[in-house]
Design an enzyme around this catalytic site. Structure first.
Site, mmCIF file in Angstrom:
data_model
loop_
_atom_site.group_PDB
_atom_site.id
_atom_site.type_symbol
_atom_site.label_atom_id
_atom_site.label_comp_id
_atom_site.label_asym_id
_atom_site.label_seq_id
_atom_site.Cartn_x
_atom_site.Cartn_y
_atom_site.Cartn_z
ATOM 1 N N THR A 1 46.583 35.858 33.191
ATOM 2 C CA THR A 1 45.304 35.236 33.200
ATOM 3 C C THR A 1 44.756 34.989 31.616
ATOM 4 O O THR A 1 44.815 35.989 30.832
ATOM 5 C CB THR A 1 44.346 35.751 34.047
ATOM 6 O OG1 THR A 1 42.928 35.274 33.682
ATOM 7 C CG2 THR A 1 44.050 37.253 33.702
ATOM 8 N N ASP A 2 44.151 33.851 31.302
ATOM 9 C CA ASP A 2 43.464 33.882 29.893
ATOM 10 C C ASP A 2 42.349 34.725 29.796
ATOM 11 O O ASP A 2 41.751 35.166 28.734
ATOM 12 C CB ASP A 2 42.944 32.148 29.539
ATOM 13 C CG ASP A 2 41.888 31.999 30.662
ATOM 14 O OD1 ASP A 2 41.513 32.713 31.423
ATOM 15 O OD2 ASP A 2 41.533 30.765 30.583
ATOM 16 N N GLU A 3 41.927 35.588 31.051
ATOM 17 C CA GLU A 3 40.705 36.538 30.817
ATOM 18 C C GLU A 3 41.047 37.699 30.054
ATOM 19 O O GLU A 3 40.467 38.678 29.564
ATOM 20 C CB GLU A 3 40.459 36.857 32.105
ATOM 21 C CG GLU A 3 39.755 35.424 33.131
ATOM 22 C CD GLU A 3 38.807 35.799 34.039
ATOM 23 O OE1 GLU A 3 38.430 36.830 34.250
ATOM 24 O OE2 GLU A 3 38.794 35.004 35.100
ATOM 25 N N TYR B 1 38.802 43.548 36.211
ATOM 26 C CA TYR B 1 39.823 42.883 36.792
ATOM 27 C C TYR B 1 40.694 42.377 35.464
ATOM 28 O O TYR B 1 41.738 42.688 35.530
ATOM 29 C CB TYR B 1 39.358 41.445 37.024
ATOM 30 C CG TYR B 1 40.180 40.244 37.385
ATOM 31 C CD1 TYR B 1 41.307 40.432 37.758
ATOM 32 C CD2 TYR B 1 39.985 39.159 36.585
ATOM 33 C CE1 TYR B 1 42.442 39.341 37.774
ATOM 34 C CE2 TYR B 1 40.865 37.967 36.492
ATOM 35 C CZ TYR B 1 41.899 38.204 37.127
ATOM 36 O OH TYR B 1 42.999 37.030 37.220
ATOM 37 N N LYS C 1 44.557 43.202 34.666
ATOM 38 C CA LYS C 1 45.586 42.342 34.241
ATOM 39 C C LYS C 1 46.145 42.531 32.882
ATOM 40 O O LYS C 1 47.510 42.688 32.690
ATOM 41 C CB LYS C 1 45.110 40.923 34.330
ATOM 42 C CG LYS C 1 44.522 40.488 35.736
ATOM 43 C CD LYS C 1 45.743 40.411 36.536
ATOM 44 C CE LYS C 1 46.763 39.532 36.295
ATOM 45 N NZ LYS C 1 47.623 39.156 37.512
HETATM 46 P P1 NAD Z 1 44.448 35.397 45.458
HETATM 47 O O1 NAD Z 1 43.345 36.409 45.337
HETATM 48 O O2 NAD Z 1 44.175 34.091 46.340
HETATM 49 O O3 NAD Z 1 45.705 35.931 46.074
HETATM 50 C C1 NAD Z 1 46.424 37.229 45.661
HETATM 51 C C2 NAD Z 1 47.292 37.601 46.766
HETATM 52 O O4 NAD Z 1 48.117 38.589 46.403
HETATM 53 C C3 NAD Z 1 46.851 37.627 48.309
HETATM 54 O O5 NAD Z 1 47.985 36.756 49.132
HETATM 55 C C4 NAD Z 1 47.096 39.058 48.665
HETATM 56 O O6 NAD Z 1 47.315 39.281 49.802
HETATM 57 C C5 NAD Z 1 48.196 39.379 47.663
HETATM 58 N N1 NAD Z 1 48.140 40.723 47.305
HETATM 59 C C6 NAD Z 1 47.155 41.559 47.054
HETATM 60 N N2 NAD Z 1 47.296 42.865 46.645
HETATM 61 C C7 NAD Z 1 48.878 43.075 47.075
HETATM 62 C C8 NAD Z 1 49.477 43.962 47.001
HETATM 63 N N3 NAD Z 1 49.206 45.223 46.582
HETATM 64 N N4 NAD Z 1 50.971 43.888 47.337
HETATM 65 C C9 NAD Z 1 51.220 42.474 47.725
HETATM 66 N N5 NAD Z 1 50.448 41.453 47.787
HETATM 67 C C10 NAD Z 1 49.200 41.649 47.584
HETATM 68 O O7 NAD Z 1 45.095 35.121 43.907
HETATM 69 P P2 NAD Z 1 45.258 33.893 43.091
HETATM 70 O O8 NAD Z 1 43.887 33.039 42.520
HETATM 71 O O9 NAD Z 1 46.323 33.141 43.790
HETATM 72 O O10 NAD Z 1 45.775 34.484 41.929
HETATM 73 C C11 NAD Z 1 47.139 34.517 41.753
HETATM 74 C C12 NAD Z 1 47.489 35.318 40.520
HETATM 75 O O11 NAD Z 1 47.224 34.197 39.287
HETATM 76 C C13 NAD Z 1 46.987 36.580 40.217
HETATM 77 O O12 NAD Z 1 47.778 37.494 39.492
HETATM 78 C C14 NAD Z 1 45.711 36.103 39.078
HETATM 79 O O13 NAD Z 1 45.613 37.215 38.162
HETATM 80 C C15 NAD Z 1 46.408 35.042 38.423
HETATM 81 N N6 NAD Z 1 45.412 34.065 37.753
HETATM 82 C C16 NAD Z 1 44.665 33.410 38.736
HETATM 83 C C17 NAD Z 1 43.469 32.510 38.183
HETATM 84 C C18 NAD Z 1 42.887 31.718 39.325
HETATM 85 O O14 NAD Z 1 42.016 31.006 38.542
HETATM 86 N N7 NAD Z 1 42.689 31.869 40.426
HETATM 87 C C19 NAD Z 1 43.671 32.113 36.994
HETATM 88 C C20 NAD Z 1 44.746 32.682 36.056
HETATM 89 C C21 NAD Z 1 45.514 33.609 36.614
HETATM 90 P P1 TYD Z 2 34.831 32.913 39.154
HETATM 91 O O1 TYD Z 2 35.335 31.725 40.106
HETATM 92 O O2 TYD Z 2 34.657 34.274 39.781
HETATM 93 O O3 TYD Z 2 35.939 32.995 38.173
HETATM 94 P P2 TYD Z 2 36.139 33.928 36.619
HETATM 95 O O4 TYD Z 2 35.032 34.739 36.742
HETATM 96 O O5 TYD Z 2 37.240 34.600 36.954
HETATM 97 O O6 TYD Z 2 36.326 32.900 35.626
HETATM 98 O O7 TYD Z 2 33.626 32.363 38.158
HETATM 99 C C1 TYD Z 2 33.877 31.283 37.418
HETATM 100 C C2 TYD Z 2 32.572 30.998 36.715
HETATM 101 O O8 TYD Z 2 31.254 30.752 37.638
HETATM 102 C C3 TYD Z 2 31.987 32.263 35.812
HETATM 103 O O9 TYD Z 2 31.395 31.995 34.712
HETATM 104 C C4 TYD Z 2 31.001 32.961 36.817
HETATM 105 C C5 TYD Z 2 30.350 31.714 37.459
HETATM 106 N N1 TYD Z 2 29.987 32.062 39.031
HETATM 107 C C6 TYD Z 2 28.691 31.599 39.051
HETATM 108 O O10 TYD Z 2 27.709 31.295 38.596
HETATM 109 N N2 TYD Z 2 28.125 32.003 40.668
HETATM 110 C C7 TYD Z 2 29.037 32.419 41.631
HETATM 111 O O11 TYD Z 2 28.743 32.712 42.759
HETATM 112 C C8 TYD Z 2 30.414 32.689 41.163
HETATM 113 C C9 TYD Z 2 31.380 33.217 42.158
HETATM 114 C C10 TYD Z 2 30.701 32.494 39.819
#
Ligand code: NAD
Ligand code: TYD
Length: 335
Positions: free
Chosen positions: A124-126, A148, A152
């Site tokens: 992630t970019d985070e 988190y 990562k």
């Molecule tokens: P999500 O939380 O929707 O899904 C995570 C999945 O991983 C779930 O299906 C969960 O059951 C599975 N999981 C968790 N722990 C596990 C374990 N110990 N063994 C096997 N499976 C397990 O997450 P997402 O939003 O789809 O993100 C997927 C990946 O992308 C992550 O690595 C996250 O860090 C990365 N990512 C997400 C975002 C975003 O905006 N959602 C952005 C950048 C990177």
């Molecule tokens: P989020 O979807 O949790 O993603 P991330 O923190 O990983 O970027 O949050 C996106 C942005 O929205 C972040 O600046 C926090 C804000 N946010 C709220 O203001 N209210 C909320 O209830 C949530 C979940 C997030």
């Protein structure tokens, strides 16, 4: 490359990726390993049940036996499995370290043992932390600010070490904030869409001016596909669509599209350690010939339409989440 192990494939991005790959590559076999935590949901893949190219195993990436068994028979791994919600990591960081670091370790060990041809780790970019001006490049310092993003970053560093020390052919993608179908309704966009549909308040943290760079999930999937097939071993690729917006802008757009009043917005206390702005330079992935297909306006409309049409999917989840919230708040009160 014919056989791909997709860990975390029942989550938001993973399930979209599995669907994307099976549509695009008719001769590939996709094996999903997912522990079905609160965020994992087999319904995310329900339309693929019965497809002879798709296999699902319920299991944990920290389970050496399961991982060993599955890894012995695949060409590539794409690791999505993680704990992913910043707010949860603030309250209970333990599982983030377990899955995002220890889990990555177990996968890397098995990849090393079986000589897997590609190990693509989804990050992630985070991990870069917050940036006031300009954009982070792949080689920049990692300065994660939440448990988190720190977990990562730990996973990323371990992945790097398995290339340098053991020659495991790793790649890493670091995407910006995704949005689209099947996103668990605890993250900003699906939470605010579903709350607005139900005329519930939208809890906006702090001054609402934190900036995220939004990418439609299919565009991230095509980016991951590009890196998997054309990326240079050992390299990191940022994936972003250049849609930086303040949270308040996203909130207003959702309310306007759903014809709901701004009075639903409830300013609440800020998240501790809240990153102000994320921004990434995407020249590396664009050099692979990738570019996003969706602009934010259209992507948001498609996403809102999806949540309007798929109430069955999110209502069940929100009910379970409410139970968790009540349980959690009760525990907190006793401390
Ligand atoms: P999500 O939380 O929707 O899904 C995570 C999945 O991983 C779930 O299906 C969960 O059951 C599975 N999981 C968790 N722990 C596990 C374990 N110990 N063994 C096997 N499976 C397990 O997450 P997402 O939003 O789809 O993100 C997927 C990946 O992308 C992550 O690595 C996250 O860090 C990365 N990512 C997400 C975002 C975003 O905006 N959602 C952005 C950048 C990177
Ligand atoms: P989020 O979807 O949790 O993603 P991330 O923190 O990983 O970027 O949050 C996106 C942005 O929205 C972040 O600046 C926090 C804000 N946010 C709220 O203001 N209210 C909320 O209830 C949530 C979940 C997030």
């Amino acid at each position: 490359m014919k056989s791909i192990l997709v860990t975390g494939g029942a989550g938001f991005i993973g399930s979209n990726f599995v669907r994307y790959m099976l549509n695009k590559y008719k001769d590939y076999r996709i094996i999903v390993l997912d522990a079905l935590t609160y965020a994992g949901n087999r319904e995310n893949l329900a339309d693929l049940e019965g497809d002879p190219s798709y296999f699902f195993y319920e299991g944990d990436i920290r389970d050496e036996l399961v991982v060993d068994n599955l890894m012995s028979n695949v060409d590539a791994v794409v690791n999505f499995a993680a704990e992913t919600h910043v707010d949860r990591s603030i309250h209970e960081a333990g599982m983030f370290i377990e899955t995002d670091i220890k889990g990555a370790f177990v996968l890397l060990e098995a990849a090393k043992k079986y000589g897997v041809k590609r190990f693509l780790h989804i990050s992630t970019d985070e991990v870069y932390g917050s940036i006031e001006d300009g954009s982070f490049k792949e080689g920049d310092l990692l300065e994660p600010n939440s448990p988190y993003s720190a977990s990562k970053a730990g996973g990323d560093l371990l992945v790097r070490s398995y290339l340098k020390t053991f020659g495991v052919p790793v790649l890493i993608t670091r995407s910006s904030n995704n949005y689209g179908p099947y996103q668990y309704p605890e993250k900003l966009i699906p939470l605010f869409i579903t709350n607005a549909i139900d005329n519930q308040q939208l809890p906006l943290y702090g001054d609402g001016k934190n900036v995220r760079d939004w990418i439609y999930v299919d565009d991230n999937c095509s980016g991951i596909d590009a890196v998997l097939h054309k990326g240079e071993t050992g390299k990191i690729y940022n994936i972003g669509a250049g849609n930086e917006r303040e949270n308040i802008f996203i909130t207003h757009t959702i309310l306007e599209y759903l014809h709901k009043p701004k009075s639903l917005i409830k300013p609440v206390k800020d998240r501790p350690g809240h990153d102000r702005r994320y921004s990434i330079d995407t020249n590396e992935i664009r050099a692979l010939g990738w570019k996003p297909k969706h602009n934010l306006e259209d992507g948001l409309k498609m996403t809102i339409d999806w949540y309007v049409k798929n109430e069955n999917w999110w209502r069940k989840i929100k009910e379970k989440q409410a139970e968790y919230q009540r349980f959690y708040e009760a525990q907190y009160k006793d401390r």
